[in-house]
Design an enzyme around this catalytic site. Structure first.
Site, PDB file in Angstrom:
ATOM      1  N   ASN A  89      -4.185   6.423  -1.058  1.00 49.82           N
ATOM      2  CA  ASN A  89      -3.670   6.619   0.302  1.00 49.82           C
ATOM      3  C   ASN A  89      -2.875   7.908   0.444  1.00 49.82           C
ATOM      4  O   ASN A  89      -2.800   8.481   1.514  1.00 49.82           O
ATOM      5  CB  ASN A  89      -2.813   5.421   0.730  1.00 49.82           C
ATOM      6  CG  ASN A  89      -3.683   4.221   1.084  1.00 49.82           C
ATOM      7  OD1 ASN A  89      -4.891   4.368   1.294  1.00 49.82           O
ATOM      8  ND2 ASN A  89      -3.085   3.044   1.136  1.00 49.82           N
ATOM      9  N   GLU A  99      -6.247  -0.643  -7.686  1.00 52.03           N
ATOM     10  CA  GLU A  99      -5.339   0.454  -8.035  1.00 52.03           C
ATOM     11  C   GLU A  99      -4.036  -0.168  -8.514  1.00 52.03           C
ATOM     12  O   GLU A  99      -3.229  -0.628  -7.712  1.00 52.03           O
ATOM     13  CB  GLU A  99      -5.098   1.334  -6.792  1.00 52.03           C
ATOM     14  CG  GLU A  99      -4.322   2.601  -7.066  1.00 52.03           C
ATOM     15  CD  GLU A  99      -4.026   3.392  -5.778  1.00 52.03           C
ATOM     16  OE1 GLU A  99      -3.798   2.783  -4.720  1.00 52.03           O
ATOM     17  OE2 GLU A  99      -4.010   4.634  -5.842  1.00 52.03           O
ATOM     18  N   SER A 109       0.824  -1.218   0.000  1.00 48.67           N
ATOM     19  CA  SER A 109       0.000   0.000   0.000  1.00 48.67           C
ATOM     20  C   SER A 109       0.851   1.257   0.000  1.00 48.67           C
ATOM     21  O   SER A 109       0.328   2.342  -0.246  1.00 48.67           O
ATOM     22  CB  SER A 109      -0.940   0.054   1.204  1.00 48.67           C
ATOM     23  OG  SER A 109      -0.843  -1.045   2.021  1.00 48.67           O
ATOM     24  N   HIS A 142      -2.820  -3.005  -6.237  1.00 49.69           N
ATOM     25  CA  HIS A 142      -3.241  -2.627  -4.887  1.00 49.69           C
ATOM     26  C   HIS A 142      -4.727  -2.905  -4.723  1.00 49.69           C
ATOM     27  O   HIS A 142      -5.569  -2.167  -5.245  1.00 49.69           O
ATOM     28  CB  HIS A 142      -2.906  -1.143  -4.675  1.00 49.69           C
ATOM     29  CG  HIS A 142      -3.157  -0.662  -3.288  1.00 49.69           C
ATOM     30  ND1 HIS A 142      -3.356   0.659  -2.989  1.00 49.69           N
ATOM     31  CD2 HIS A 142      -3.258  -1.330  -2.113  1.00 49.69           C
ATOM     32  CE1 HIS A 142      -3.556   0.788  -1.684  1.00 49.69           C
ATOM     33  NE2 HIS A 142      -3.502  -0.407  -1.143  1.00 49.69           N
TER      34      HIS A 142
HETATM   35  N1  LIG Z   1      -4.886  -4.754   5.450  1.00 51.12           N
HETATM   36  C1  LIG Z   1      -5.240  -3.853   4.566  1.00 51.12           C
HETATM   37  O1  LIG Z   1      -6.240  -3.149   4.738  1.00 51.12           O
HETATM   38  C2  LIG Z   1      -4.430  -3.664   3.315  1.00 51.12           C
HETATM   39  C3  LIG Z   1      -4.985  -2.987   2.227  1.00 51.12           C
HETATM   40  C4  LIG Z   1      -4.269  -2.877   1.041  1.00 51.12           C
HETATM   41  C5  LIG Z   1      -2.999  -3.394   0.978  1.00 51.12           C
HETATM   42  N2  LIG Z   1      -2.465  -4.022   2.053  1.00 51.12           N
HETATM   43  C6  LIG Z   1      -1.109  -4.571   1.906  1.00 51.12           C
HETATM   44  O2  LIG Z   1      -1.212  -5.971   1.712  1.00 51.12           O
HETATM   45  C7  LIG Z   1      -0.067  -6.621   2.248  1.00 51.12           C
HETATM   46  C8  LIG Z   1      -0.534  -7.658   3.241  1.00 51.12           C
HETATM   47  O3  LIG Z   1      -1.260  -7.043   4.255  1.00 51.12           O
HETATM   48  P1  LIG Z   1      -2.224  -7.851   5.208  1.00 51.12           P
HETATM   49  O4  LIG Z   1      -3.054  -6.846   5.914  1.00 51.12           O
HETATM   50  O5  LIG Z   1      -2.860  -8.952   4.479  1.00 51.12           O
HETATM   51  O6  LIG Z   1      -1.176  -8.448   6.256  1.00 51.12           O
HETATM   52  P2  LIG Z   1      -1.333  -9.693   7.224  1.00 51.12           P
HETATM   53  O7  LIG Z   1      -0.385  -9.488   8.322  1.00 51.12           O
HETATM   54  O8  LIG Z   1      -2.764  -9.934   7.545  1.00 51.12           O
HETATM   55  O9  LIG Z   1      -0.874 -10.928   6.337  1.00 51.12           O
HETATM   56  C9  LIG Z   1       0.440 -11.112   5.884  1.00 51.12           C
HETATM   57  C10 LIG Z   1       0.648 -12.609   5.719  1.00 51.12           C
HETATM   58  O10 LIG Z   1       1.850 -12.805   5.033  1.00 51.12           O
HETATM   59  C11 LIG Z   1       2.506 -13.951   5.568  1.00 51.12           C
HETATM   60  N3  LIG Z   1       3.917 -13.852   5.248  1.00 51.12           N
HETATM   61  C12 LIG Z   1       4.859 -13.066   5.837  1.00 51.12           C
HETATM   62  N4  LIG Z   1       6.046 -13.251   5.228  1.00 51.12           N
HETATM   63  C13 LIG Z   1       5.854 -14.133   4.240  1.00 51.12           C
HETATM   64  C14 LIG Z   1       6.689 -14.741   3.261  1.00 51.12           C
HETATM   65  N5  LIG Z   1       7.980 -14.428   3.204  1.00 51.12           N
HETATM   66  N6  LIG Z   1       6.147 -15.615   2.410  1.00 51.12           N
HETATM   67  C15 LIG Z   1       4.851 -15.934   2.475  1.00 51.12           C
HETATM   68  N7  LIG Z   1       4.010 -15.419   3.392  1.00 51.12           N
HETATM   69  C16 LIG Z   1       4.501 -14.522   4.252  1.00 51.12           C
HETATM   70  C17 LIG Z   1       2.193 -13.875   7.047  1.00 51.12           C
HETATM   71  O11 LIG Z   1       2.305 -15.145   7.659  1.00 51.12           O
HETATM   72  C18 LIG Z   1       0.763 -13.360   7.055  1.00 51.12           C
HETATM   73  O12 LIG Z   1      -0.172 -14.415   7.056  1.00 51.12           O
HETATM   74  C19 LIG Z   1       0.791  -5.523   2.835  1.00 51.12           C
HETATM   75  O13 LIG Z   1       1.734  -5.139   1.886  1.00 51.12           O
HETATM   76  C20 LIG Z   1      -0.197  -4.408   3.081  1.00 51.12           C
HETATM   77  O14 LIG Z   1       0.391  -3.136   3.085  1.00 51.12           O
HETATM   78  C21 LIG Z   1      -3.146  -4.179   3.208  1.00 51.12           C
END
Ligand SMILES: NC(=O)c1ccc[n+]([C@@H]2O[C@H](COP(=O)([O-])OP(=O)(O)OC[C@H]3O[C@@H](n4cnc5c(N)ncnc54)[C@H](O)[C@@H]3O)[C@@H](O)[C@H]2O)c1
Length: 694
Positions: free
Chosen positions: A481, A443, A410, A431
């Protein structure tokens, strides 16, 4: 005859085939052609009945959007409908594909309606901020009664042929070639000497209707239609059908239609409609660039986002493998996916078979080797540059050549991520928004090396996944964002200046946002932003105003809904104001020497919304967004901005960019540098124009 409507005879039935590909829109030539065809058929001694049918893949799918906003050209649609009704020989509409809007209004003026089982009929005008303006609101209730007509006209959603038959929109449904179905039915009408009965003259279903029905319907749509104009006028029009003779009802419909046409909501909804189509067009992409086929996918991370993203692929029929670091995380992620689907099945929005099909397409793994042959991989692991780089290095070694390597980051720099591979041309941001299986925005973020083919592929992917794709440039926060930062900053400042979280949320929800900033932050989790702020603390200029309120909430373990407390305290999902929060706010105001005052809802809206406009102008000028309407689309589909305001940039144009600038200048005087007017805003406001057209 014009070529737009073809004339032929099939036995004793004249067939008027509308020939205006791709969707047989009701343009001037079609309207003219229908009138000529009716005249010719009535004069043709060999014809005893007339069938109107669409050539190609559909019946008349609606008005011709190319005529929108242009002066009307004769004949108008009502003249066509009058000619149909006046035909001495019976007229049958033969429907396949879709009969929508003006298309259905043509069918409603016919003496009978036949359809094939796959056909759909509906009056979607409300979605464009208007109402069916060619008798639809007067004829449909006469066929199906007011309740069903209200449901169809205020939702705008089409219904399938079988249901249309059950409720009385169509008279006959049969399988086969649509022209043959129509001709056979017309021949039957002739053979049985069925008397012609005009829908406009059928009054049984619209007589003696209890006015309470309309009051109840209005009450029922209060929440959904809040802020919109046309749904309310739709109800007025159907009510008119039940209280006035047909001719007067038509007049009332016309008046209400004109009111809708003049409403700002209509302008905003039309803008949103065209903006969505426009967003898919990428200037500068070579014409011969084709998107790569995406037949299989992989997702890294089965967390909040990874799970939802995987569901998108499965819903589109694309097999998807999810890779996780541990068996435990994988099982948890797959469990959440299954639970989400099961909830949809329970609610009735998904069939059990569809869930089974989707679940079969999703599998989990912990081994990179298992995902190497996927056409695209979407990374959704922790938001840390170190982790992302490591993951992309690995992907570079195992993914097949040409696979798209996408990141769901993000905030992080796409170019830096791409640089950890030897194939930056294949790297791009995709995104998704949370919850990823629900939110419509995709996005896409191009890096400096992303190839045209990669860009085209993720734009097409958005459509395949039934999202609304927008292309953004690479910068901190991209389009959505980055703009949000100013919005949240001001929301927090307003607390210190005298507003409560509930006042800010309520004012912005009354403006039309799906959720105010504090309820939204509590839902998303305050810890996410806290971590980001801590990471960037060293970059913050010392003389810049900073509200520590959110940090202090986090220091107390108040991460929002998930911990039962954030800007509010929670019982389940129910937010109530918390005196502890007020204390934190008061303390922060005192430390900074801020004199608290009473703040109007109008100021709240301007303080929170104008940063979107000002930052939007910077984003536009920097080329981070291709056109101002792309910024609108981003906010409409990713941030719950009300569609009846058209998006922040369109909304600002409607207010007048000069007025917006004047207020921003006032804020600049009082609140300082953060409110420096964007040069593009100044130029457009001073020139008296809207935003530059992309
Ligand atoms: N949560 C939101 O609202 C949101 C919105 C848009 C984008 N994002 C982006 O999406 C991405 C994930 O966010 P999230 O909220 O799902 O996080 P999260 O913490 O819920 O999930 C991340 C997952 O990735 C796994 N993980 C970590 N390292 C890893 C690896 N090397 N290989 C495989 N799996 C691995 C973890 O075990 C975890 O289950 C981030 O980059 C975040 O910025 C999040």
């Amino acid at each position: 005859m014009t070529e737009a409507v073809l004339y032929s005879l099939s036995g004793n039935v004249a067939v008027l085939t509308v020939n205006n590909p791709p969707v047989n829109a009701l343009g001037q030539a079609v309207r003219q052609g229908l009138i000529e065809g009716l005249t010719r058929a009535n004069a043709d001694t060999a014809a005893q009945a007339i069938v109107i049918v669409g050539g190609g893949r559909t019946f008349i799918a609606g008005a011709d959007i190319r005529e929108f906003g242009k002066p009307p050209q004769a004949p108008d649609l009502n003249s066509v409908l009058s000619a149909i009704e006046a035909s001495a020989k019976p007229v049958v509409a033969a429907i396949h594909g879709t009969a929508l809007g003006g298309g259905l209004e043509v069918a409603l003026a016919c003496h009978w309606r036949a359809a094939v089982p796959s056909a759909q009929v509906g009056l979607p005008e409300v979605k464009l901020g208007i109402l069916p303006g060619a008798g639809g609101t007067q004829r449909l209730p006469r066929l199906v009664g007011p309740q069903m007509a209200l449901e169809m006209i205020t939702s705008g959603n089409p219904i399938p042929a079988k249901k249309a038959l059950d409720v009385g929109v169509v008279d006959h449904v049969a399988d086969g070639d649509v022209t043959a179905v129509g001709v056979a039915f017309a021949a039957q009408v002739v053979a049985e000497k069925r008397p012609v009965s005009l829908v406009s003259q059928r009054n049984e279903k619209v007589s003696n209707v209890d006015p309470a029905l309309f009051e109840a319907f209005r009450k029922g749509m209060e929440k959904k239609a809040k802020g919109f104009f046309s749904p309310w006028r739709c109800v007025d029009a159907v009510e008119a059908a039940c209280t006035l003779p047909f001719a007067e009802g038509l007049q009332r419909e016309r008046e209400l239609f004109m009111q809708c046409m003049q409403s700002p909501q209509r302008a905003a909804q039309i803008h949103a409609f065209f903006a969505e189509r426009e967003a898919g067009k990428i200037p500068g992409l070579p014409a011969d660039v084709k998107p790569k086929a995406i037949k299989s996918a992989a997702v890294l991370g089965a967390g909040t986002m990874g799970g939802g993203i995987a569901m998108n692929f499965a819903n589109a029929g694309i097999p998807v493998k999810i890779l996780e670091v541990s068996q435990e995380a994988l099982a948890r992620g797959l469990g959440v996916i299954e639970k989400n689907y099961a909830t949809s099945v329970q609610r009735g929005s998904m069939k059990q078979e569809a869930m089974d099909r989707a679940m079969k397409l999703i599998s989990g793994t912990q081994r990179y080797e298992d995902i190497g042959d996927a056409d695209i991989v979407v990374e959704a692991v922790f938001e840390e540059m170190g982790v992302k780089k490591e993951v992309f290095k690995k992907l570079d070694t195992i993914m097949k050549p040409g696979a798209v390597l996408a990141t769901n980051t993000s905030t992080l720099d796409i170019d830096e991520i791409a640089a950890s591979t030897k194939r930056p041309q294949d790297v791009i941001g995709t995104h998704f928004f949370s919850p990823a299986n629900v939110m419509k925005l995709l996005e896409n973020v191009r890096g400096k090396a992303s190839s045209p083919e990669t860009i085209a592929t993720v734009m097409q992917l958005g459509k395949t996944l039934r999202k609304v794709p927008v292309l953004a440039g690479n910068c901190d926060g991209f389009i959505g964002n980055r703009m949000l930062a100013g919005y949240l900053r001001e929301a927090n400042f307003l607390l210190e200046e005298g507003a409560s979280p509930a006042q800010v949320d309520n004012a912005l929800e009354a403006f039309g946002l799906a959720m105010g900033p504090f309820r939204m932050s509590d839902l998303a989790g305050l810890d996410v932003g806290w971590r980001i702020r801590k990471g960037k603390a060293h970059l913050r200029p010392k003389d810049e105003r900073y509200s520590p309120v959110a940090d202090r909430l986090c220091e107390q373990g108040r991460f929002g809904q998930k911990t039962g407390a954030g800007f509010y305290k929670y019982e389940g999902r129910n937010a109530t104001p918390d005196p502890v929060v007020e204390e934190i706010i008061l303390a922060s105001a005192k430390e900074q020497g801020i004199q608290r005052r009473s703040i109007s809802d109008e100021e709240i809206v301007q303080r929170c919304m104008y940063p979107l406009v000002n930052e939007g102008a910077l984003i536009l000028e920097e080329g981070i967004a291709i056109r101002s309407s792309d910024i609108d689309i981003t906010y409409l589909f990713g941030y719950g901005f009300p569609v009846y305001r058209g998006g922040p940039m369109f909304w600002a144009e409607q207010i007048g960019l000069d007025k917006v600038l004047a207020t921003i200048r006032e804020f600049h005087k009082v609140h300082g540098k953060a409110w420096t007017p964007a040069p593009l805003l100044v130029r457009c406001a001073e020139a008296g124009t809207g935003w530059p057209k992309g």
